[in-house]
Design a protein around this motif. Structure first.
Motif, short mmCIF file in Angstrom:
data_model
loop_
_atom_site.label_atom_id
_atom_site.label_comp_id
_atom_site.label_asym_id
_atom_site.label_seq_id
_atom_site.Cartn_x
_atom_site.Cartn_y
_atom_site.Cartn_z
N UNK A 93 -4.73 5.99 -2.22
CA UNK A 93 -4.34 6.68 -0.98
C UNK A 93 -2.92 7.21 -1.03
N UNK A 94 -2.02 6.51 -1.73
CA UNK A 94 -0.64 7.01 -1.82
C UNK A 94 -0.31 7.53 -3.21
N UNK A 95 -1.36 7.94 -3.95
CA UNK A 95 -1.14 8.54 -5.27
C UNK A 95 -0.62 7.55 -6.30
N UNK A 96 -1.02 6.30 -6.17
CA UNK A 96 -0.63 5.24 -7.12
C UNK A 96 0.91 5.13 -7.23
N UNK A 97 1.56 5.26 -6.09
CA UNK A 97 3.02 5.29 -6.08
C UNK A 97 3.63 4.01 -6.66
#
Length: 390
Positions: A3-7
């Motif tokens: 969901x957060x781009x694998x941050x």
């Protein structure tokens, strides 16, 4: 994480890049799919890949194999019970299984029809005979040809490695041939595009978040899509001589490894060179004659001279990197190798009580003073052209 781009992962890699130039992804295939084992199972044979594309009855029959409900149930026939249970066969018949309407065929009693139920029954029994019966019952329960999908009703997976079990042997030759085609299609072809896209959802963002070199542990049942992804993302493969990528070869050929690879003799989950040499003498003999090109009978133990030869072959491989375990470096010197080869093993994945127990038998001070060994290693590395210290 998606969901957060694998941050979180990307920040972690970026911090690592301050200290390291390269990293290895252990079990790279986990980015394509994982192996899920149901709660009622003890062993992994009753598992299935997730995500995956299970097969319908119609698809199974399109391979020429008539689908039968019996393929989903443990195949228990009188003819092999004594082979499995030996002197405990009558006890097993009286306690754990019951006859069906078909002569010679048995089924498990409801109170013992899962591996977890069997495990609970034998929980306090540690004697050898109890373990014999328990493990035999585990094997009976996993003796199925197909496994129902855990989400989609009416969809199935061919049981992994079932060709070694009695239910497979009960098929006629035509059925075996048809099942093998289905099995190969399922495990090596069916999921290629599907798993390719699964991996490409995650891996590019991670590998491209830093300039670090990436190596992937691409061992095991490798579908074609793994090579597609690794080539596209410039991920180095892992090459191990005793686990060749080409199934037609018994051993890998270091001089033919791809340049974009890391070669090694053993990993943390495998026996060391010396340990492997003593595991299967017939295989060792073939390696001695075909790979090392020596005539005659192979020594029963890996001598320092033989170990040095294997190390040299790996250093001279075509791989970009050659990274060897400390134990395999020490194996080339009789004075500094571990006196007990069994103590070299780091981890035995199948044994929950043997994990990461290895301890170096030498101190750093001893290694610093091991002049002969250090000179030998330096010479091997330099002669192979891998020494970048000018």
């Amino acid at each position: 994480m998606e969901k957060d781009g694998y941050r979180w992962w990307m920040k972690r890699f970026q911090k690592m890049a301050e200290y390291f130039d390269a990293y290895r992804i252990d079990h790279l295939l986990g980015f394509f799919r994982i192996w899920e084992i149901p709660m009622h199972a003890v062993h992994g044979l009753l598992g299935q890949f997730v995500p995956s594309l299970p097969m319908s009855k119609e698809e199974i029959e399109s391979f020429g194999l008539t689908f039968r409900e019996e393929y989903l149930r443990p195949y228990i026939h009188n003819y092999f019970l004594e082979q499995v249970f030996g002197p405990h066969t009558d006890f097993v018949k009286q306690t754990f299984i019951e006859p069906t309407d078909t002569e010679g065929i048995y089924r498990l009693k409801p109170e013992f029809d899962t591996q977890r139920k069997v495990e609970a029954y034998f929980a306090e029994k540690e004697d050898a005979d109890s373990k014999w019966v328990r493990d035999g019952l585990y094997a009976l329960i996993s003796n199925v040809l197909f496994i129902p999908d855990n989400k989609e009703s009416g969809k199935y997976h061919p049981r992994i490695s079932v060709q070694h079990d009695y239910i497979y042997r009960s098929l006629n030759e035509q059925e075996k041939d048809n099942f093998n085609k289905l099995y190969d299609h399922y495990y090596y072809q069916r999921h290629n595009d599907f798993w390719y896209h699964q991996a490409m959802k995650k891996l590019p963002q991670l590998t491209q978040s830093t300039r670090m070199l990436v190596c992937g542990e691409d061992l095991g049942m490798i579908p074609d899509c793994v090579a597609w992804v690794m080539n596209e993302l410039r991920i180095l493969s892992l090459e191990i001589q005793r686990m060749p990528k080409d199934p037609s070869n018994e051993f890998g050929i270091p001089s033919e490894y791809p340049y974009r690879s890391v070669c090694t003799i053993s990993t943390h989950d495998m026996s060391t060179l010396r340990g492997w040499w003593e595991e299967d003498y017939q295989q060792t003999q073939r390696f001695y004659n075909s790979m090392l090109r020596h005539y005659g009978t192979a020594p029963t133990v890996a001598t320092p001279e033989l170990c040095e030869e294997v190390v040299r072959n790996h250093l001279n491989s075509n791989s970009m990197l050659c990274i060897l375990a400390l134990q395999d470096w020490l194996s080339i010197d009789a004075k500094w190798r571990n006196p007990d080869v069994k103590e070299e093993r780091i981890n035995v994945p199948s044994n929950p009580r043997n994990y990461w127990r290895y301890r170096m038998h030498l101190t750093l001070e001893q290694l610093l003073k091991a002049d002969n060994l250090n000179v030998k290693i330096r010479k091997l590395v330099t002669e192979a052209g891998r020494n970048t210290d000018k």
